[in-house]
Every structure is written in C-alpha cells, then in structure tokens.
Design a protein around this motif. Structure first.
Motif, PDB file in Angstrom:
ATOM      1  N   CYS A 193       0.865  -1.183   0.000  1.00 39.45           N
ATOM      2  CA  CYS A 193       0.000   0.000   0.000  1.00 39.45           C
ATOM      3  C   CYS A 193       0.904   1.235   0.000  1.00 39.45           C
ATOM      4  CB  CYS A 193      -0.889   0.013   1.237  1.00 39.45           C
ATOM      5  SG  CYS A 193      -2.029  -1.367   1.323  1.00 39.45           S
ATOM      6  N   GLY A 194       0.625   2.146  -0.905  1.00 40.63           N
ATOM      7  CA  GLY A 194       1.512   3.290  -1.091  1.00 40.63           C
ATOM      8  C   GLY A 194       2.282   3.164  -2.385  1.00 40.63           C
ATOM      9  N   ALA A 195       2.279   1.962  -2.982  1.00 38.75           N
ATOM     10  CA  ALA A 195       2.887   1.745  -4.298  1.00 38.75           C
ATOM     11  C   ALA A 195       1.935   0.912  -5.151  1.00 38.75           C
ATOM     12  CB  ALA A 195       4.245   1.069  -4.163  1.00 38.75           C
ATOM     13  N   ILE A 196       1.640  -0.321  -4.723  1.00 41.07           N
ATOM     14  CA  ILE A 196       0.579  -1.131  -5.332  1.00 41.07           C
ATOM     15  C   ILE A 196       0.234  -2.206  -4.318  1.00 41.07           C
ATOM     16  CG2 ILE A 196       2.229  -2.631  -6.520  1.00 41.07           C
ATOM     17  CD1 ILE A 196       0.098  -3.045  -8.700  1.00 41.07           C
ATOM     18  N   SER A 197      -1.030  -2.600  -4.268  1.00 42.24           N
ATOM     19  CA  SER A 197      -1.468  -3.572  -3.273  1.00 42.24           C
ATOM     20  C   SER A 197      -2.642  -4.379  -3.809  1.00 42.24           C
ATOM     21  CB  SER A 197      -1.887  -2.859  -1.979  1.00 42.24           C
ATOM     22  OG  SER A 197      -2.578  -3.732  -1.111  1.00 42.24           O
ATOM     23  N   GLY A 198      -2.553  -5.692  -3.667  1.00 40.51           N
ATOM     24  CA  GLY A 198      -3.638  -6.550  -4.092  1.00 40.51           C
ATOM     25  C   GLY A 198      -4.906  -6.332  -3.289  1.00 40.51           C
ATOM     26  N   PHE A 199      -4.763  -5.899  -2.039  1.00 38.57           N
ATOM     27  CA  PHE A 199      -5.930  -5.632  -1.198  1.00 38.57           C
ATOM     28  C   PHE A 199      -6.816  -4.558  -1.821  1.00 38.57           C
ATOM     29  CE2 PHE A 199      -7.924  -3.348   2.407  1.00 38.57           C
ATOM     30  CZ  PHE A 199      -8.702  -4.378   2.905  1.00 38.57           C
ATOM     31  N   HIS A 200      -6.203  -3.611  -2.538  1.00 40.79           N
ATOM     32  CA  HIS A 200      -6.973  -2.554  -3.195  1.00 40.79           C
ATOM     33  C   HIS A 200      -7.947  -3.134  -4.217  1.00 40.79           C
ATOM     34  CE1 HIS A 200      -3.837   0.843  -2.366  1.00 40.79           C
ATOM     35  NE2 HIS A 200      -3.993   0.026  -1.346  1.00 40.79           N
ATOM     36  N   GLY A 201      -7.505  -4.172  -4.927  1.00 38.63           N
ATOM     37  CA  GLY A 201      -8.367  -4.792  -5.919  1.00 38.63           C
ATOM     38  C   GLY A 201      -9.569  -5.465  -5.278  1.00 38.63           C
ATOM     39  N   ILE A 202      -9.374  -6.013  -4.071  1.00 41.37           N
ATOM     40  CA  ILE A 202     -10.488  -6.641  -3.356  1.00 41.37           C
ATOM     41  C   ILE A 202     -11.519  -5.592  -2.976  1.00 41.37           C
ATOM     42  CG2 ILE A 202     -11.144  -8.056  -1.392  1.00 41.37           C
ATOM     43  CD1 ILE A 202      -8.316  -9.079  -1.212  1.00 41.37           C
ATOM     44  N   VAL A 203     -11.043  -4.444  -2.458  1.00 44.04           N
ATOM     45  CA  VAL A 203     -11.959  -3.372  -2.064  1.00 44.04           C
ATOM     46  C   VAL A 203     -12.643  -2.771  -3.290  1.00 44.04           C
ATOM     47  CG1 VAL A 203     -12.130  -1.087  -0.984  1.00 44.04           C
ATOM     48  CG2 VAL A 203     -10.640  -2.833   0.024  1.00 44.04           C
ATOM     49  N   ALA A 204     -11.848  -2.484  -4.330  1.00 43.26           N
ATOM     50  CA  ALA A 204     -12.403  -1.868  -5.545  1.00 43.26           C
ATOM     51  C   ALA A 204     -13.498  -2.721  -6.149  1.00 43.26           C
ATOM     52  CB  ALA A 204     -11.291  -1.627  -6.565  1.00 43.26           C
ATOM     53  N   SER A 205     -13.273  -4.041  -6.200  1.00 43.23           N
ATOM     54  CA  SER A 205     -14.251  -4.941  -6.819  1.00 43.23           C
ATOM     55  C   SER A 205     -15.252  -5.497  -5.813  1.00 43.23           C
ATOM     56  CB  SER A 205     -13.521  -6.106  -7.505  1.00 43.23           C
ATOM     57  OG  SER A 205     -12.843  -6.914  -6.547  1.00 43.23           O
ATOM     58  N   GLY A 206     -15.025  -5.207  -4.521  1.00 45.44           N
ATOM     59  CA  GLY A 206     -15.906  -5.744  -3.502  1.00 45.44           C
ATOM     60  C   GLY A 206     -16.978  -4.779  -3.051  1.00 45.44           C
ATOM     61  N   THR A 207     -16.566  -3.615  -2.563  1.00 40.30           N
ATOM     62  CA  THR A 207     -17.539  -2.631  -2.068  1.00 40.30           C
ATOM     63  C   THR A 207     -17.667  -1.428  -3.008  1.00 40.30           C
ATOM     64  OG1 THR A 207     -15.824  -1.573  -0.693  1.00 40.30           O
ATOM     65  CG2 THR A 207     -17.193  -3.258   0.344  1.00 40.30           C
ATOM     66  N   SER A 208     -16.543  -0.903  -3.499  1.00 46.88           N
ATOM     67  CA  SER A 208     -16.577   0.354  -4.266  1.00 46.88           C
ATOM     68  C   SER A 208     -17.341   0.216  -5.579  1.00 46.88           C
ATOM     69  CB  SER A 208     -15.153   0.843  -4.545  1.00 46.88           C
ATOM     70  OG  SER A 208     -14.463   1.093  -3.326  1.00 46.88           O
ATOM     71  N   SER A 209     -17.177  -0.901  -6.278  1.00 44.50           N
ATOM     72  CA  SER A 209     -17.847  -1.071  -7.577  1.00 44.50           C
ATOM     73  C   SER A 209     -19.361  -1.137  -7.425  1.00 44.50           C
ATOM     74  CB  SER A 209     -17.350  -2.340  -8.273  1.00 44.50           C
ATOM     75  OG  SER A 209     -17.691  -3.494  -7.522  1.00 44.50           O
ATOM     76  N   LYS A 210     -19.831  -1.535  -6.256  1.00 41.62           N
ATOM     77  CA  LYS A 210     -21.267  -1.640  -6.003  1.00 41.62           C
ATOM     78  C   LYS A 210     -21.892  -0.282  -5.668  1.00 41.62           C
ATOM     79  CE  LYS A 210     -20.941  -6.415  -4.344  1.00 41.62           C
ATOM     80  NZ  LYS A 210     -19.550  -6.613  -4.763  1.00 41.62           N
ATOM     81  N   GLN A 211     -21.041   0.743  -5.522  1.00 46.78           N
ATOM     82  CA  GLN A 211     -21.532   2.069  -5.166  1.00 46.78           C
ATOM     83  C   GLN A 211     -21.214   3.120  -6.235  1.00 46.78           C
ATOM     84  OE1 GLN A 211     -20.405   3.006  -0.930  1.00 46.78           O
ATOM     85  NE2 GLN A 211     -19.497   0.961  -1.029  1.00 46.78           N
ATOM     86  N   LEU A 212     -20.596   2.702  -7.330  1.00 51.61           N
ATOM     87  CA  LEU A 212     -20.153   3.633  -8.366  1.00 51.61           C
ATOM     88  C   LEU A 212     -21.359   4.196  -9.117  1.00 51.61           C
ATOM     89  CD1 LEU A 212     -17.245   4.479  -9.277  1.00 51.61           C
ATOM     90  CD2 LEU A 212     -17.578   2.964 -11.235  1.00 51.61           C
ATOM     91  N   ASP A 213     -21.546   5.503  -9.068  1.00 45.39           N
ATOM     92  CA  ASP A 213     -22.692   6.146  -9.712  1.00 45.39           C
ATOM     93  C   ASP A 213     -22.533   6.167 -11.229  1.00 45.39           C
ATOM     94  OD1 ASP A 213     -25.085   7.602  -9.950  1.00 45.39           O
ATOM     95  OD2 ASP A 213     -24.003   9.504  -9.948  1.00 45.39           O
ATOM     96  N   LYS A 214     -21.368   6.578 -11.720  1.00 47.13           N
ATOM     97  CA  LYS A 214     -21.056   6.600 -13.142  1.00 47.13           C
ATOM     98  C   LYS A 214     -19.732   5.881 -13.370  1.00 47.13           C
ATOM     99  CE  LYS A 214     -23.294  11.062 -14.055  1.00 47.13           C
ATOM    100  NZ  LYS A 214     -23.086  12.440 -14.554  1.00 47.13           N
ATOM    101  N   GLU A 215     -19.612   5.198 -14.494  1.00 46.65           N
ATOM    102  CA  GLU A 215     -18.365   4.485 -14.764  1.00 46.65           C
ATOM    103  C   GLU A 215     -17.177   5.437 -14.812  1.00 46.65           C
ATOM    104  OE1 GLU A 215     -17.737   0.752 -17.461  1.00 46.65           O
ATOM    105  OE2 GLU A 215     -17.211   2.523 -18.659  1.00 46.65           O
ATOM    106  N   THR A 216     -17.394   6.651 -15.292  1.00 49.35           N
ATOM    107  CA  THR A 216     -16.290   7.623 -15.365  1.00 49.35           C
ATOM    108  C   THR A 216     -15.787   8.024 -13.978  1.00 49.35           C
ATOM    109  OG1 THR A 216     -18.018   9.305 -15.638  1.00 49.35           O
ATOM    110  CG2 THR A 216     -16.841   8.617 -17.621  1.00 49.35           C
ATOM    111  N   ASP A 217     -16.593   7.785 -12.930  1.00 46.54           N
ATOM    112  CA  ASP A 217     -16.139   8.082 -11.562  1.00 46.54           C
ATOM    113  C   ASP A 217     -15.020   7.143 -11.121  1.00 46.54           C
ATOM    114  OD1 ASP A 217     -18.040  10.045 -11.462  1.00 46.54           O
ATOM    115  OD2 ASP A 217     -19.428   8.957 -10.164  1.00 46.54           O
ATOM    116  N   ALA A 218     -14.802   6.051 -11.881  1.00 51.58           N
ATOM    117  CA  ALA A 218     -13.760   5.086 -11.520  1.00 51.58           C
ATOM    118  C   ALA A 218     -12.384   5.741 -11.503  1.00 51.58           C
ATOM    119  CB  ALA A 218     -13.763   3.909 -12.486  1.00 51.58           C
TER     120      ALA A 218
END
Length: 562
Positions: free
Chosen positions: A298-323
C-alpha cells in the motif's frame, strides 16, 4: 538533502500521474463510458448496491484501502535508505497502483459488481475463480486479524485515541442519516471534521483504558473482541448508514492531517538525517531486491486494493467515469501518505543526527507506525503555532486507528461477500445468508486471533509475514485478469501487462525467499501456506496463458479467413 526537495519531487510525480497518465488510461485504455449503467443502479438494493456521490465514495475507498499499511511499509523500508523507498512509492503509484485500482473498479463494474475472484471465471475460467477466492479469503483473514491487533495496541498505548475513535462512529451515523435527507455535503463535512478534531483535542484529557484483567484477558485482547463485534454489526448495515459517512469523514480528517504534515515540512524545511542508501545494515538484513517491493505494498501497489475496488466500491459507483476519481485518485492519496511518512521518519524531526537515526533504525524491523507518530508529531508540534506535540501525537495515533478501523469494517464485509459467493457457487444455502456469512467471517478471524495466539488474541501476527508476498501476488493476478479482459476486447494491454509481469516476478521471488526462510526456522505452517499461495499463482498464470493463446489463435484464424 532537505525534506522539501523530496516532497516537491514526489508531489510533481503524483500530479503528473493524476492530471496526465490517469486521463490517458481512463480514455484510451479502459474507455470509461459515462452512459454505462453501473451495478449500483442496475442492482440497487439500498444495502450494498447504492449509487453514491463520487466524493463520498472516494472517502470510503481511500480510507478502506489505506489502513495502516502505507504508513508501516514505508516506515520500515527506509531502513535500506530513503531513495529506493521514495522511487518505488512515486513511480509505483503512477504506473502501477493507479492503473491497478482503477482497472479493478472498471472490470468489476463491467461484470455486475463481482469481486475480482468471482469475475475471473468470466475472464479466464472456473478453476481460476476457485483458486483466486482461496488467496483472497486468506489475505482478508490476515488483514482483519492483524488490524484488530494494531488498533487494540494503539488503544492501549495511546488511551487518548479511544474517545475520538469511537466518537467518529457516532458522528458518521448522524451524517449518514442527514445525507439521506439531502443536507449539504459541504456543510456536513465541515461540521463532521470540526467535531472529530474537537474529540481528538478532548482525547488528550479523556483517556479511556480497560481494566488490566477482564474475563481473564488482557486489555488488548478485550479490545480485539469488542472491535470484531463492532465490525460484524457494521458489515451488515446498509453502506449509507455507517460505512460511507465514516470513511468519508475519516478521509477528510486525513486530508487535514496531510495538510498539517506537508505544511510542517514547508515551514521547517527539515534536513534528511537518514542515508539515501543505508550501508550500515545489520547482519541478516534481507536483500533490498525483491523485498522492497513487498515491504512497501500500500503506497505503491497492493492486491488488497483490488479486493476493495471490486468488492464494495464497484457496487456504489454512480457513473463508470467516476472510476478514475475513486480508483486512481485513491491510489494518489495513498502515495501522498507514504511520501510524507518517508520524510517524517528520515528527518531531524525524528532523529537529531545520522548517528541517532542509525540507533533508532538498528534492525530492519525497526520503525513502523510508532516512528511515523513520533516523527510526524514532532514536525507538526515544532511548526504550527498553537498545536502541541502531545496533541499531534494523539491526532496521528487516532489517524492510524481510524484507518485500520475502516479497513476492518470493509474487510469483514468483504469476507462476508466471499462467503456468500461460495454459497452461490457451491449451492450452500446457509452461506447465502448475510448474517450467517458474517458470523462465519468473524468466527474465522477470532479463531485465528485466539486459536493461534492464545489469550493475547495476537494470532494473526503469526501468519502476517506472509502478507507482503501474498498481497503483491494477488495484485499481479488482478492485473492479469484486467489484461486478459483488455485483450478480449481488442484494446491495448501493454499498460497493465508490464506492471503485472514486474509485480509477479518480484513478489514470486520474495515468496520463494520467504519459503526458504520459514523452512530454515522450522515454521512449517508458514511453509505450507506460502507454498499454497505460490502454487495457486502458477496455476492461475498457466490458465491465463492458455486463454490468451486460444484468443491469439482465434484472432489469427479469423484474419486468415477474411
């Protein structure tokens, strides 16, 4: 060299990443579509799938992925010297983390909000999905169990951080209700941050400690139990009730903290006392290559980020461009925290002279969050009028606790998602229940904490040495899924393929070195788990290579037929 020059170099690099590189990736590679119907709208349920303002979602995503890792990793890695840590943080954020986080968010959004493990079935195959989910569950188990220990130790070591940490939850609950009633986000942000900082000030006078022995357990063990009870409840609440507002307010609090820290560097212009390359390392210090690239995750690249991005954040994304805003700018936020951490623990604010710095950093494992709190508090306390070093210590200790807490909130929710996905995949009716899945997730964490760690509850620390390599292997596998997805869509894959290859090589080598080390130490549990992770990564790569080879053959056949 002065700390100001390091800050200027880092900020310039991160600015290039956000204003130039992220725009190129978003428009030319991922081709984010503002008209695409996101899962938050298509599957809206008011609990997990909730269309969310991009600023609020950024706060959730940023604080969930940050945790204490972008502080702890760089604060340990500077033992090899501040320059390698600086370069990996800056260039890793620009070309690796931002692309990875935005890509995971985009890939999940394009697949009905599926986790990166579940959607790997669509992209690569069923066997890959099963292997992926094993690694993800193991990683979440480590993160949740260890962050429980981190927060508990923080509460015991800095009792003044307890009151503001729990006060933040109360503030978030109120803000969540008011946001649903369309109150001004700006007004609620200002009020929430003001109350939070008032509670931090109050925490310098209100120190809360548990009894030395309660139910036969030490204070830290009781805090761990309390934290998991809270995390279980929080993970089952609709995201708008607590998760979103808490993470958003914590994100705003971090921004204020970063302003104080960066401003302190500009005001005091501290000199670097740590060496650019440390030539006085202790005997037995691990090699900088490849260990640097898994020590700073974390701070450079982290696999945990992919879990969060595809786990909770993607379910709350209003517009795809907000990614782009949520994913890439979230990575930039982490990079900026890692950057200031390097300065805080390497300047005269932390050590008065090079000799004192070498005394404080006598071993590779020295440093970490305590060094950041001490160095950062000294920076703030000596530069900002009216802010004492004692208040700054409580502020930074609270920041660490809040970050770790929001990661636990999201982590337990993500474990629940994984267990529910297992229920769907294997037809286990019980696992499909949110309550049952949450209980299984929390019980698994507590079994690790107390089953392996005894009455201390610190069992997660036993398998924590696996985190660095496992986490980065997962990052490379996430980039692999994104790369195959791009190839299938006929888009350029170079910008995800190169980071994937680099991260895979470094993390796999680190895992091999650790395997040998664990074996020599006689730690056969870690030998077994490390071996499983390495084998899984190889199998996933072989599956992906087979898919890509088939795609190339089909494309060649199609071109020859035409």
């Amino acid at each position: 060299m002065g700390g100001v020059m390091i800050i200027l170099f880092g900020v310039a690099g991160l600015a290039f990443g956000w204003f130039v590189y992220s725009r190129f990736i978003a428009e030319k590679i991922y081709q984010l579509d503002p008209d695409f119907q996101t899962p938050a709208h298509e599957l809206s349920d008011g609990v997990d799938y909730v269309p969310t303002n991009k600023y609020v979602l950024w706060g959730h995503h940023f604080t969930s992925v940050a945790g204490a890792a972008p502080i702890v990793g760089p604060a340990i890695a500077v033992y090899w010297g501040w320059l390698p840590a600086l370069l990996w943080v800056v260039f890793g954020t620009i070309f690796f983390a931002g692309v990875h986080d935005m890509g995971a968010l985009w890939a999940s959004t394009r697949n009905k909000g599926k986790s990166i493990g579940a959607l790997s079935e669509n992209v690569i195959g069923k066997r890959t999905r099963s292997l992926f989910l094993i690694v993800i569950f193991l990683l979440l188990l480590m993160v949740n169990a260890v962050f429980g220990v981190v927060i508990a130790n923080g509460f015991v070591g800095t009792p003044g951080s307890v009151f503001p940490a729990w006060m933040a939850i109360a503030v978030a609950l109120v803000i969540g209700q008011l946001l649903r009633r369309n109150y001004s986000l700006m007004l609620l942000t200002a009020a929430g941050v003001a109350i939070l900082y008032f509670s931090i000030w109050a925490g310098t006078f209100i120190e809360i400690s548990l009894p030395d022995s309660l139910f036969g357990l030490a204070p830290s063990a009781n805090w761990i139990i309390i934290l998991f009870i809270y995390a279980a409840i929080a993970s089952m609440l609709p995201v708008w009730v607590l998760l979103q507002p808490r993470d958003f307010i914590n994100g705003m609090q971090l921004i204020v903290g970063l302003i104080l820290l960066y401003g302190a560097v500009l005001l005091t212009m501290p000199d670097m006392v740590a060496p650019a390359f440390n030539t006085q390392t202790a005997e037995g210090t691990p090699s900088i290559f490849p260990l640097l690239f898994v020590t700073i995750a974390c701070g450079a690249i982290s696999g945990f980020h992919g879990i969060v991005a595809s786990g909770t954040s993607s379910k709350q994304l209003d517009k795809e461009t907000d990614a782009r805003f949520v994913g890439y700018l979230g990575a930039v936020g982490e990079g900026s925290l890692a950057l200031i951490t390097i300065v805080a623990v390497c300047t005269v604010a932390y050590a008065a002279s090079p000799d004192q710095w070498h005394t404080l950093y006598a071993e590779f494992s020295d440093g970490g969050a305590p060094a950041f709190v001490a160095g950062g508090a000294a920076l703030i306390g000596t530069s900002w009028p009216g802010i004492s070093e004692g208040f700054a210590q409580v502020l930074l200790a609270t920041m660490v606790a809040l970050f770790a807490g929001t990661t636990m909130d999201s982590g337990v929710r993500l474990q629940r998602y994984i267990i529910q996905e297992w229920g769907d995949i294997y037809g286990i009716k019980l696992f499909k229940s949110g309550l049952a899945a949450t209980i299984v997730a929390v019980v698994a964490c507590l079994l690790l904490a107390f089953g392996a760690g005894g009455s201390s509850g610190a069992g997660g620390m036993i398998i924590w040495p696996l985190f660095g390599a496992t986490n980065q292997i997962l990052a490379s596998l996430t980039l692999l899924v994104i790369t195959v997805m791009l190839i299938k869509m006929g888009r350029p894959s170079f910008y995800t393929l190169i980071p994937m290859i680099f991260v895979l090589i470094t993390s796999f080598l680190a895992g091999m070195l650790q395997l040998v080390s664990f074996y020599n130490e006689g730690n056969y549990l870690l030998v077994f788990l490390d071996f499983v992770v390495l084998v899984v990564s190889v199998l996933v790569m072989l599956e992906a290579a087979s898919v890509v080879s088939k795609l190339k053959k089909d494309q060649a056949a199609s071109e020859s037929a035409s």
